[in-house]
Design an enzyme around this catalytic site. Structure first.
Site, PDB file in Angstrom:
ATOM      1  N   ASP A  33       0.850  -1.190   0.000  1.00  0.00           N
ATOM      2  CA  ASP A  33       0.000   0.000   0.000  1.00  0.00           C
ATOM      3  C   ASP A  33       0.888   1.244   0.000  1.00  0.00           C
ATOM      4  O   ASP A  33       1.891   1.305   0.720  1.00  0.00           O
ATOM      5  CB  ASP A  33      -0.917   0.002   1.236  1.00  0.00           C
ATOM      6  CG  ASP A  33      -2.046   0.999   1.105  1.00  0.00           C
ATOM      7  OD1 ASP A  33      -3.212   0.564   0.997  1.00  0.00           O
ATOM      8  OD2 ASP A  33      -1.775   2.221   1.108  1.00  0.00           O
ATOM      9  N   ASN A  95     -12.859  -3.329   2.191  1.00  0.00           N
ATOM     10  CA  ASN A  95     -13.876  -2.290   2.225  1.00  0.00           C
ATOM     11  C   ASN A  95     -14.720  -2.377   0.953  1.00  0.00           C
ATOM     12  O   ASN A  95     -14.181  -2.564  -0.137  1.00  0.00           O
ATOM     13  CB  ASN A  95     -13.213  -0.910   2.308  1.00  0.00           C
ATOM     14  CG  ASN A  95     -12.341  -0.774   3.543  1.00  0.00           C
ATOM     15  OD1 ASN A  95     -12.744  -1.174   4.631  1.00  0.00           O
ATOM     16  ND2 ASN A  95     -11.139  -0.235   3.380  1.00  0.00           N
ATOM     17  N   GLU A 103     -12.327   3.282  -1.313  1.00  0.00           N
ATOM     18  CA  GLU A 103     -11.854   4.406  -2.127  1.00  0.00           C
ATOM     19  C   GLU A 103     -11.539   3.986  -3.553  1.00  0.00           C
ATOM     20  O   GLU A 103     -11.749   4.759  -4.487  1.00  0.00           O
ATOM     21  CB  GLU A 103     -10.614   5.035  -1.474  1.00  0.00           C
ATOM     22  CG  GLU A 103     -10.963   5.742  -0.175  1.00  0.00           C
ATOM     23  CD  GLU A 103      -9.730   6.217   0.588  1.00  0.00           C
ATOM     24  OE1 GLU A 103      -8.616   6.101   0.061  1.00  0.00           O
ATOM     25  OE2 GLU A 103      -9.917   6.677   1.727  1.00  0.00           O
ATOM     26  N   VAL A 104     -10.974   2.813  -3.713  1.00  0.00           N
ATOM     27  CA  VAL A 104     -10.592   2.353  -5.060  1.00  0.00           C
ATOM     28  C   VAL A 104     -11.572   1.257  -5.497  1.00  0.00           C
ATOM     29  O   VAL A 104     -11.650   0.204  -4.858  1.00  0.00           O
ATOM     30  CB  VAL A 104      -9.148   1.811  -5.073  1.00  0.00           C
ATOM     31  CG1 VAL A 104      -8.788   1.311  -6.464  1.00  0.00           C
ATOM     32  CG2 VAL A 104      -8.170   2.894  -4.616  1.00  0.00           C
ATOM     33  N   HIS A 108     -10.159  -5.446  -3.561  1.00  0.00           N
ATOM     34  CA  HIS A 108      -8.847  -5.696  -2.969  1.00  0.00           C
ATOM     35  C   HIS A 108      -9.002  -6.084  -1.511  1.00  0.00           C
ATOM     36  O   HIS A 108      -9.939  -5.679  -0.831  1.00  0.00           O
ATOM     37  CB  HIS A 108      -7.937  -4.462  -3.078  1.00  0.00           C
ATOM     38  CG  HIS A 108      -8.549  -3.189  -2.572  1.00  0.00           C
ATOM     39  ND1 HIS A 108      -9.472  -2.479  -3.289  1.00  0.00           N
ATOM     40  CD2 HIS A 108      -8.371  -2.497  -1.414  1.00  0.00           C
ATOM     41  CE1 HIS A 108      -9.840  -1.405  -2.605  1.00  0.00           C
ATOM     42  NE2 HIS A 108      -9.182  -1.395  -1.456  1.00  0.00           N
TER      43      HIS A 108
HETATM   44  P1  AMP Z   1      -9.852   1.301   0.116  1.00  0.00           P
HETATM   45  O1  AMP Z   1     -10.331   2.435   0.963  1.00  0.00           O
HETATM   46  O2  AMP Z   1     -10.108  -0.026   0.763  1.00  0.00           O
HETATM   47  O3  AMP Z   1     -10.390   1.381  -1.294  1.00  0.00           O
HETATM   48  O4  AMP Z   1      -8.271   1.417   0.072  1.00  0.00           O
HETATM   49  C1  AMP Z   1      -7.545   1.841  -1.027  1.00  0.00           C
HETATM   50  C2  AMP Z   1      -6.086   1.765  -0.672  1.00  0.00           C
HETATM   51  O5  AMP Z   1      -5.317   1.930  -1.846  1.00  0.00           O
HETATM   52  C3  AMP Z   1      -5.599   2.823   0.326  1.00  0.00           C
HETATM   53  O6  AMP Z   1      -5.063   2.179   1.479  1.00  0.00           O
HETATM   54  C4  AMP Z   1      -4.545   3.589  -0.453  1.00  0.00           C
HETATM   55  O7  AMP Z   1      -3.459   3.985   0.353  1.00  0.00           O
HETATM   56  C5  AMP Z   1      -4.142   2.578  -1.506  1.00  0.00           C
HETATM   57  N1  AMP Z   1      -3.573   3.147  -2.737  1.00  0.00           N
HETATM   58  C6  AMP Z   1      -4.086   4.147  -3.480  1.00  0.00           C
HETATM   59  N2  AMP Z   1      -3.311   4.373  -4.559  1.00  0.00           N
HETATM   60  C7  AMP Z   1      -2.280   3.487  -4.485  1.00  0.00           C
HETATM   61  C8  AMP Z   1      -1.152   3.213  -5.291  1.00  0.00           C
HETATM   62  N3  AMP Z   1      -0.894   3.910  -6.418  1.00  0.00           N
HETATM   63  N4  AMP Z   1      -0.302   2.232  -4.922  1.00  0.00           N
HETATM   64  C9  AMP Z   1      -0.529   1.533  -3.783  1.00  0.00           C
HETATM   65  N5  AMP Z   1      -1.600   1.728  -2.983  1.00  0.00           N
HETATM   66  C10 AMP Z   1      -2.454   2.708  -3.323  1.00  0.00           C
END
Ligand code: AMP
Length: 126
Positions: A33, A95, A103-104, A108
């Protein structure tokens, strides 16, 4: 929710954004991460286009699901946090959606460990 090809993990899978890879096979990529919350904070993602856990559970093939679960276990073992290997433990979080604060929008798992992680949920919003 339909899959957004412009999400950051899709870009990582296409090689458009760098990542610190921990493990990769036909179906799975695991990488550190970018904003680690613990000494071990690895993200495990399927290479297929799945938005969230429920999407993956409903639509991924058996081969993808087996590869994914095995990869998550392998990450925990290789990071030295798996109790079965003498490690001090870990937590897996996924999540999903708005209330899950995802967020993404590419499915994952977060594999977290290397320190005491505290209780899973707090009663207050943050
Ligand atoms: P979530 O809230 O579960 O969608 O978490 C998304 C995660 O992706 C967060 O912990 C971010 O820090 C991580 N993240 C976002 N962009 C990147 C990236 N380019 N490389 C690695 N991790 C990332």
């Amino acid at each position: 929710m339909s899959y957004d090809d412009n999400n950051v993990f899709a870009k990582i899978l296409r090689g458009e954004i760098p990542n610190r890879t921990v493990l990769e096979n036909e179906h799975v990529l695991a990488f550190h991460d970018i904003n680690g919350q613990a000494p071990t904070h690895v993200l495990v993602i399927p290479k297929g286009k799945y938005v969230s856990f429920d999407d993956f559970a409903a639509h991924a093939s058996d081969a993808e699901i087996v590869a994914f679960v095995r990869a998550a276990g392998q990450v925990a073992s290789e990071e030295g946090v798996a109790p079965s290997g003498g490690g001090e433990g870990f937590r897996i979080v996924s999540n999903a959606g708005k209330n899950g604060v995802q967020e993404v929008p590419h499915f994952h798992l977060h594999v977290l460990g290397g320190r005491w992680l505290g209780r899973m949920l707090k009663k207050v919003d943050d």
